[in-house]
Write a protein that holds these residues in place. Structure first.
Motif, PDB file in Angstrom:
ATOM      1  N   ALA A 396     -10.724  14.818   1.919  1.00 40.97           N
ATOM      2  CA  ALA A 396     -10.065  13.457   1.777  1.00 40.97           C
ATOM      3  C   ALA A 396      -8.718  13.395   2.274  1.00 40.97           C
ATOM      4  O   ALA A 396      -8.234  12.617   2.907  1.00 40.97           O
ATOM      5  N   LEU A 397      -7.915  14.473   1.866  1.00 46.84           N
ATOM      6  CA  LEU A 397      -6.390  14.489   2.207  1.00 46.84           C
ATOM      7  C   LEU A 397      -6.526  15.068   3.763  1.00 46.84           C
ATOM      8  O   LEU A 397      -5.432  14.183   4.231  1.00 46.84           O
ATOM      9  N   ASP A 398      -7.228  15.618   4.206  1.00 48.01           N
ATOM     10  CA  ASP A 398      -7.233  15.837   5.910  1.00 48.01           C
ATOM     11  C   ASP A 398      -7.648  14.812   6.489  1.00 48.01           C
ATOM     12  O   ASP A 398      -7.004  14.601   7.707  1.00 48.01           O
ATOM     13  N   ALA A 399      -8.384  13.826   6.078  1.00 46.36           N
ATOM     14  CA  ALA A 399      -8.804  12.771   6.653  1.00 46.36           C
ATOM     15  C   ALA A 399      -7.816  11.593   6.657  1.00 46.36           C
ATOM     16  O   ALA A 399      -8.185  10.519   7.051  1.00 46.36           O
ATOM     17  N   GLY A 400      -6.782  11.901   5.943  1.00 48.66           N
ATOM     18  CA  GLY A 400      -5.508  10.892   5.849  1.00 48.66           C
ATOM     19  C   GLY A 400      -5.799   9.814   4.767  1.00 48.66           C
ATOM     20  O   GLY A 400      -5.224   8.803   4.903  1.00 48.66           O
ATOM     21  N   HIS A 401      -6.629   9.991   3.717  1.00 48.78           N
ATOM     22  CA  HIS A 401      -6.805   9.109   2.906  1.00 48.78           C
ATOM     23  C   HIS A 401      -5.957   9.367   1.534  1.00 48.78           C
ATOM     24  O   HIS A 401      -6.417   8.763   0.342  1.00 48.78           O
ATOM     25  N   LEU A 402      -4.747   9.983   1.814  1.00 48.13           N
ATOM     26  CA  LEU A 402      -3.933  10.065   0.488  1.00 48.13           C
ATOM     27  C   LEU A 402      -3.542   8.700  -0.111  1.00 48.13           C
ATOM     28  O   LEU A 402      -3.820   8.691  -1.367  1.00 48.13           O
ATOM     29  N   ALA A 403      -3.170   7.692   0.519  1.00 52.00           N
ATOM     30  CA  ALA A 403      -2.772   6.377   0.063  1.00 52.00           C
ATOM     31  C   ALA A 403      -4.045   5.855  -0.809  1.00 52.00           C
ATOM     32  O   ALA A 403      -3.541   5.199  -1.998  1.00 52.00           O
ATOM     33  N   GLY A 404      -5.366   6.033  -0.380  1.00 58.49           N
ATOM     34  CA  GLY A 404      -6.267   5.516  -0.851  1.00 58.49           C
ATOM     35  C   GLY A 404      -6.879   6.191  -2.251  1.00 58.49           C
ATOM     36  O   GLY A 404      -7.596   5.528  -3.185  1.00 58.49           O
ATOM     37  N   THR A 407      -3.913   5.001  -7.504  1.00 61.40           N
ATOM     38  CA  THR A 407      -4.147   3.791  -8.143  1.00 61.40           C
ATOM     39  C   THR A 407      -2.992   2.994  -8.315  1.00 61.40           C
ATOM     40  O   THR A 407      -2.954   1.825  -8.702  1.00 61.40           O
ATOM     41  N   HIS A 408      -1.608   3.559  -8.183  1.00 61.12           N
ATOM     42  CA  HIS A 408      -0.425   2.714  -8.483  1.00 61.12           C
ATOM     43  C   HIS A 408      -0.322   2.092  -7.409  1.00 61.12           C
ATOM     44  O   HIS A 408      -0.564   2.288  -6.317  1.00 61.12           O
ATOM     45  N   VAL A 409       0.331   0.772  -7.555  1.00 61.43           N
ATOM     46  CA  VAL A 409       0.713  -0.288  -6.457  1.00 61.43           C
ATOM     47  C   VAL A 409       2.338  -0.402  -6.315  1.00 61.43           C
ATOM     48  O   VAL A 409       2.827  -0.541  -7.395  1.00 61.43           O
ATOM     49  N   PRO A 410       2.819  -0.241  -5.008  1.00 66.29           N
ATOM     50  CA  PRO A 410       4.244  -0.671  -5.176  1.00 66.29           C
ATOM     51  C   PRO A 410       4.497  -1.818  -5.671  1.00 66.29           C
ATOM     52  O   PRO A 410       3.987  -2.929  -5.780  1.00 66.29           O
ATOM     53  N   GLY A 411       5.796  -1.904  -6.472  1.00 66.84           N
ATOM     54  CA  GLY A 411       6.365  -3.096  -6.902  1.00 66.84           C
ATOM     55  C   GLY A 411       6.684  -4.333  -5.790  1.00 66.84           C
ATOM     56  O   GLY A 411       6.514  -5.511  -6.297  1.00 66.84           O
ATOM     57  N   ASN A 412       6.812  -4.032  -4.688  1.00 64.32           N
ATOM     58  CA  ASN A 412       6.995  -4.903  -3.525  1.00 64.32           C
ATOM     59  C   ASN A 412       5.847  -4.857  -2.933  1.00 64.32           C
ATOM     60  O   ASN A 412       5.220  -4.016  -2.194  1.00 64.32           O
ATOM     61  N   ARG A 413       4.939  -6.124  -2.781  1.00 64.15           N
ATOM     62  CA  ARG A 413       3.915  -6.319  -2.313  1.00 64.15           C
ATOM     63  C   ARG A 413       3.833  -6.261  -0.908  1.00 64.15           C
ATOM     64  O   ARG A 413       2.753  -5.801  -0.096  1.00 64.15           O
ATOM     65  N   ASP A 414       5.019  -6.657  -0.277  1.00 65.09           N
ATOM     66  CA  ASP A 414       5.377  -6.132   1.071  1.00 65.09           C
ATOM     67  C   ASP A 414       5.519  -4.836   1.631  1.00 65.09           C
ATOM     68  O   ASP A 414       5.727  -4.650   2.894  1.00 65.09           O
ATOM     69  N   ALA A 415       5.503  -4.047   0.814  1.00 61.39           N
ATOM     70  CA  ALA A 415       5.792  -2.547   0.906  1.00 61.39           C
ATOM     71  C   ALA A 415       4.734  -2.085   2.198  1.00 61.39           C
ATOM     72  O   ALA A 415       3.629  -2.475   2.100  1.00 61.39           O
ATOM     73  N   GLY A 416       5.038  -0.964   2.916  1.00 62.55           N
ATOM     74  CA  GLY A 416       4.350  -0.582   4.045  1.00 62.55           C
ATOM     75  C   GLY A 416       3.664   0.591   3.585  1.00 62.55           C
ATOM     76  O   GLY A 416       3.507   0.849   2.431  1.00 62.55           O
ATOM     77  N   ALA A 417       2.858   1.145   4.406  1.00 55.52           N
ATOM     78  CA  ALA A 417       1.956   2.180   4.331  1.00 55.52           C
ATOM     79  C   ALA A 417       2.787   3.494   3.886  1.00 55.52           C
ATOM     80  O   ALA A 417       1.993   4.107   2.731  1.00 55.52           O
ATOM     81  N   ARG A 418       3.891   3.580   4.175  1.00 54.18           N
ATOM     82  CA  ARG A 418       4.696   4.727   3.884  1.00 54.18           C
ATOM     83  C   ARG A 418       4.826   4.839   2.161  1.00 54.18           C
ATOM     84  O   ARG A 418       4.884   5.580   1.446  1.00 54.18           O
TER      85      ARG A 418
END
Length: 501
Positions: A396-404, A407-418
């Motif tokens: 999963a990590l090699d496939a680029g699924h790190l963000a998925g 479970t935590h969501v950034p405080g800013n809803r407009d935050a980007g993928a980084r």
């Protein structure tokens, strides 16, 4: 009010309890008889009230005399098995001026007590038992144990008041008042309230004499063991209680839930009680003992007042008692103490696997780590549509699924993928580290050690064991799990590794 007069009133109240109950029964039956003779129709209707009321009163009286049918707790110790203990207890009973117990039992509790099987609210004694807590035997000196046992026997001595033992037994019996009533039946509920109201009045009246008896029993303990030994024993009791609570809740309970028990109990408890990491905390309890709130009917004065009174007596020991450990009174004590603990456990204790303390610590720590990896395994399995395993996580990590995988969501809803990746990285990295640690542990290359405070240390068999670089690379942006996979393969970790529960 003088204590002897209050004690006499307490005993009179015990007799009065029966007078009240039988008086109510007799009055109701007399009223029913009169009604049936003079006005039979009224008598029949009255019987709808009288019969349930008399039944409830009789049931209430039986509940006072009926002892719980549960098996008597503790491991029975006979004079043939432990002659030195029995000789000591009989000698103390003679010095105190009361009869010795008919039984001595060792229990898994920080307590000592003398209890009696009685009838008629304690007015008639059938059998006397002494219970001695196994944790006390591993923690007290001979003098301190003598103080504790002399105190318990002192409750039944005739030197303070000839009603003393009756008052003690009466309080125990009164606490059972109404205990077998059916709360869903209003007649029985009403009678139970009547009994409990009378019992509360008795407990309040006898509270002063009971507290006086505690001080009198303390004097007996100080007279026989000396003020210094008695005061030190009283200071030690909260210390032992705190250590035993930690021992059972943080070690025995965890072991039980995992299907294990220690091969021996009290060598572990002894190490816990004397461990350096607990010294400061236990010493604070020893120097500043305090009592829990036991409610308005508690018969015990504050512990600090009792210790101050004992020290003010400045009494020397009445006999040449020793300062050796109390355990030296026993022949082959450890099997006896361990049996006392096992007797408190439910019947399936025999099905638990017995292991040494080092193994038990590792098992307990490992179980906590396993629980901490379950989320990552399941998230990776869902992302890759594969069975949950360490390889699936790495895929999963090699496939680029790190963000998925987070479970935590950034405080800013407009935050980007980084930003989402950074949040996930902070969550996934420790879980992946735990999963890798489990893999090396199950391969026999590492283990966890648990200290007596419940803190864990990961110990490896190799001085150059360092996976930090590989782990960081696995969760880095555009990173790779190749180095981590190579290290796992070299260690002999199976490709589909998943920690067993």
């Amino acid at each position: 009010m003088r204590v002897s007069l209050r004690a006499a009133i307490s005993v009179a109240m015990l007799v009065g309890f029966y007078v009240l109950a039988f008086g109510l029964i007799g009055g109701l039956l007399a009223l029913e008889t009169y009604a049936l003779i003079e006005r039979p129709f009224v008598g029949v209707k009255l019987a709808l009230f009288v019969v349930p009321a008399v039944y409830a009163l009789v049931k209430g009286l039986i509940s006072l005399e009926r002892r719980p049918r549960d098996e008597v707790p503790g491991t029975l110790v006979t004079p043939e098995q432990q002659p030195a203990l029995w000789d000591l207890v009989r000698r103390l009973a003679a010095d105190v001026g009361t009869r010795p117990p008919d039984e001595i039992r060792i229990v898994a509790a920080v307590n000592a007590a003398v209890a009696e099987d009685t009838r008629f609210l304690g007015l008639r004694v059938l059998r006397r038992r002494m219970f001695i807590g196994a944790p006390l035997l591993t923690s007290l000196t001979e003098k301190q144990l003598i103080a504790v046992l002399a105190h318990e026997l002192g409750h039944y001595a005739n030197k303070d008041t000839r009603f003393a033992g009756v008052v003690v037994s009466g309080r125990e019996a009164m606490l059972r008042a109404g205990s077998h009533m059916n709360a869903e039946h209003w007649f029985q509920r009403m009678i139970a309230k009547l009994f409990r109201g009378y019992a509360k009045l008795y407990l309040r009246v006898s509270r002063a004499i009971s507290r006086r008896q505690e001080f009198a029993a303390d004097r007996v303990a100080a007279t026989l063991a000396g003020s210094s030994a008695a005061a030190s024993a009283w200071r030690e009791l909260p210390v032992i209680d705190a250590a035993w609570d930690l021992f059972t809740n943080r070690h025995l309970t965890v072991a039980w839930e995992l299907g294990y028990l220690p091969a021996t109990f009290f060598d572990g408890f002894a190490r816990l009680r004397t461990s350096p990491e607990l010294h400061e905390e236990l010493e604070e309890i020893r120097q500043h003992p305090h009592d829990p709130d036991r409610g308005p009917y508690d018969s015990h004065p504050p512990l600090k007042d009792r210790i101050a009174a004992i020290e003010a007596m400045a009494l020397e020991p009445g006999s040449g008692w020793g300062d050796r450990p109390a355990l030296e009174l026993f022949t082959d004590p450890m099997p006896l103490l361990d049996a006392a603990v096992l007797n408190t456990l439910v019947s399936d204790a025999a099905s638990k696997e017995r292991v040494d303390w080092a193994t038990l610590g590792h098992i307990g720590a490992r179980a906590r780590v396993v629980r901490g990896t379950e989320r990552l395994l399941q998230a990776s399995a869902a992302a890759m549509n594969q069975p949950p395993s360490l390889t699936t996580v790495l895929d999963a990590l090699d496939a680029g699924h790190l963000a998925g995988l987070g479970t935590h969501v950034p405080g800013n809803r407009d935050a980007g993928a980084r930003a989402r990746r950074e949040m996930a990285r902070g969550e996934v990295l420790p879980e992946l580290s735990a999963l890798v640690a489990l893999a090396f542990s199950d391969a026999g290359l590492a283990r966890w050690e648990l200290d007596w405070l419940g803190r864990t240390t990961f110990v490896t068999s190799s001085h150059d064991f360092d996976m930090a670089e590989h782990l960081n690379a696995a969760v880095a942006d555009h990173g790779s799990t190749e180095g981590l996979r190579t290290a796992l393969a070299t260690a002999g970790v199976a490709p589909d590794y998943r920690p067993a529960h």
